[in-house]
Write an enzyme that holds these catalytic residues in place. Sequence first.
Site, PDB file in Angstrom:
ATOM      1  N   LYS A 186       0.851  -1.187   0.000  1.00  0.00           N
ATOM      2  CA  LYS A 186       0.000   0.000   0.000  1.00  0.00           C
ATOM      3  C   LYS A 186       0.882   1.230   0.000  1.00  0.00           C
ATOM      4  O   LYS A 186       2.012   1.225   0.497  1.00  0.00           O
ATOM      5  CB  LYS A 186      -0.961   0.023   1.189  1.00  0.00           C
ATOM      6  CG  LYS A 186      -0.349   0.159   2.586  1.00  0.00           C
ATOM      7  CD  LYS A 186       0.116   1.523   3.042  1.00  0.00           C
ATOM      8  CE  LYS A 186      -0.921   2.596   2.872  1.00  0.00           C
ATOM      9  NZ  LYS A 186      -0.379   3.933   3.329  1.00  0.00           N
ATOM     10  N   THR A 197       6.386   5.814   2.041  1.00  0.00           N
ATOM     11  CA  THR A 197       5.252   5.671   2.954  1.00  0.00           C
ATOM     12  C   THR A 197       4.463   4.482   2.508  1.00  0.00           C
ATOM     13  O   THR A 197       3.462   4.602   1.824  1.00  0.00           O
ATOM     14  CB  THR A 197       4.339   6.878   3.002  1.00  0.00           C
ATOM     15  OG1 THR A 197       3.349   6.599   3.974  1.00  0.00           O
ATOM     16  CG2 THR A 197       3.643   7.192   1.779  1.00  0.00           C
ATOM     17  N   GLU A 283      -0.654   9.633  -5.654  1.00  0.00           N
ATOM     18  CA  GLU A 283      -1.759  10.578  -5.463  1.00  0.00           C
ATOM     19  C   GLU A 283      -1.821  11.577  -6.611  1.00  0.00           C
ATOM     20  O   GLU A 283      -0.907  12.362  -6.818  1.00  0.00           O
ATOM     21  CB  GLU A 283      -1.593  11.302  -4.121  1.00  0.00           C
ATOM     22  CG  GLU A 283      -1.824  10.372  -2.942  1.00  0.00           C
ATOM     23  CD  GLU A 283      -1.442  10.973  -1.608  1.00  0.00           C
ATOM     24  OE1 GLU A 283      -1.855  10.418  -0.583  1.00  0.00           O
ATOM     25  OE2 GLU A 283      -0.721  11.994  -1.588  1.00  0.00           O
ATOM     26  N   ASN A 407      -4.041  15.875  -0.541  1.00  0.00           N
ATOM     27  CA  ASN A 407      -3.335  16.076   0.712  1.00  0.00           C
ATOM     28  C   ASN A 407      -3.897  17.242   1.517  1.00  0.00           C
ATOM     29  O   ASN A 407      -3.795  17.254   2.747  1.00  0.00           O
ATOM     30  CB  ASN A 407      -1.850  16.263   0.427  1.00  0.00           C
ATOM     31  CG  ASN A 407      -1.177  14.931   0.136  1.00  0.00           C
ATOM     32  OD1 ASN A 407      -0.891  14.169   1.041  1.00  0.00           O
ATOM     33  ND2 ASN A 407      -0.980  14.644  -1.140  1.00  0.00           N
ATOM     34  N   SER A 412      -9.867  15.400   6.508  1.00  0.00           N
ATOM     35  CA  SER A 412     -11.299  15.748   6.572  1.00  0.00           C
ATOM     36  C   SER A 412     -12.171  14.570   6.187  1.00  0.00           C
ATOM     37  O   SER A 412     -11.687  13.539   5.744  1.00  0.00           O
ATOM     38  CB  SER A 412     -11.587  16.922   5.678  1.00  0.00           C
ATOM     39  OG  SER A 412     -11.253  16.639   4.337  1.00  0.00           O
TER      40      SER A 412
END
Length: 412
Positions: A186, A197, A283, A407, A412
């Site tokens: 992942k 990461t 991303e 990001n 949120s």
Amino acid sequence: MAVNLPLPIPANLKPVAGIELGYAEAGVRKANRKDLLVLKLAPSASVAGVFTKNRFCAAPVQVCKIHLEKLKDGSAPIRALVINTGNANAGTGDLGLANANASCAALAELLQCDASQILPFSTGVILEQLPVDRIKAGMPQAIANLKADNWYNAAEAIMTTDTQPKAASRTVTIDGKSVTLTGISKGAGMIKPNMATMLGFLAIDAKVAQPVLEQMVKEAADKSFNCITIDGDTSTNDSFILIATGAGALEVDSVASTAYAELSAAVTAISQELAQMIVRDGEGATKFMTITVEEGASADECRQIAYSIGHSPLVKTAFYASDPNLGRILAAIGYAGIDDLDVSKLNLYLDDVWVAKNGGRNPDYKEEDGQRIMKQSEITIRVRLARGTAAATIWTCDLSHDYVSINADYRS
């Protein structure tokens, strides 16, 4: 949308004898999502790993290192792994360590082993305490659905900002014996080598001696997960774990053996596949880029230059826009820190297009040729330094508007 990355097909993910996987919806951060994973290992399994070099390494990373180090003193073998998403348990001080140890103790009690035989892993938001009570509460559900063919669900259970699960599987024959390899990973952001990461878990059904496995996982990581970058940020939680269950026919007890060389090559190949999946799912990524630096004085300087290109926001945004502003690549090479680099001998290629010749614009280069390549979803940048025989390759992606949005909205 990931770049040329098809969804894994669950039926193609081969069970590995000696390991079972179970997941739960523990509500670590959000309800109604798989966020807790348990991997139960056969008593014959050996386990080795490599971890982030971030000095703020997370509590579970610290605990994993301690538990793996105990194996060198003859401690009982690792029997299970527990992974949660939604919370990184990093920057959490003594309480974070206590919570990581508590999760190990809770799973050990359920599996009737010692807490030191459990390895914990976390990924998610940093600087927030782990909701350990939710994780404990979810463990019975995860144990109840332990299955050997649960790899696809396992891949889903470790996702954070990933757009899709990442998994790979293959079978190889070594010394006439069949070996099955299946793994998951992942990661999508906060990706930079040493490690990224990311979490990666790869199981093989061979029997591999502990020190041999430790060498194998380091070699595989250096050629795979430590060759990817998305945004230049090194995470606090990165872990790549190699599990040899010992349930198969192949035995490897020496790094000098032919069997080691063949098995290590297979482990590295599937590790590269899993690592590249992370870049393809970067991303906001729209392009997958291979950066190869050749004819260097050493592999280290080749990697240094490749990372300089791969980390450059100016390079990455130009590729997102399909804008052949390729002088940005030369600038990134120039500030890579190779003080004695003779740029007058350097050549730069974009796929089959010769862009820079002997340190300057190739007289035959046409901008429309550069733009043709940059519109592709997969691109190779090749740099020839003319100062030696060493080479290195890394993989990265472009940098888009969506990266900022993802990001900015992460918590949120």
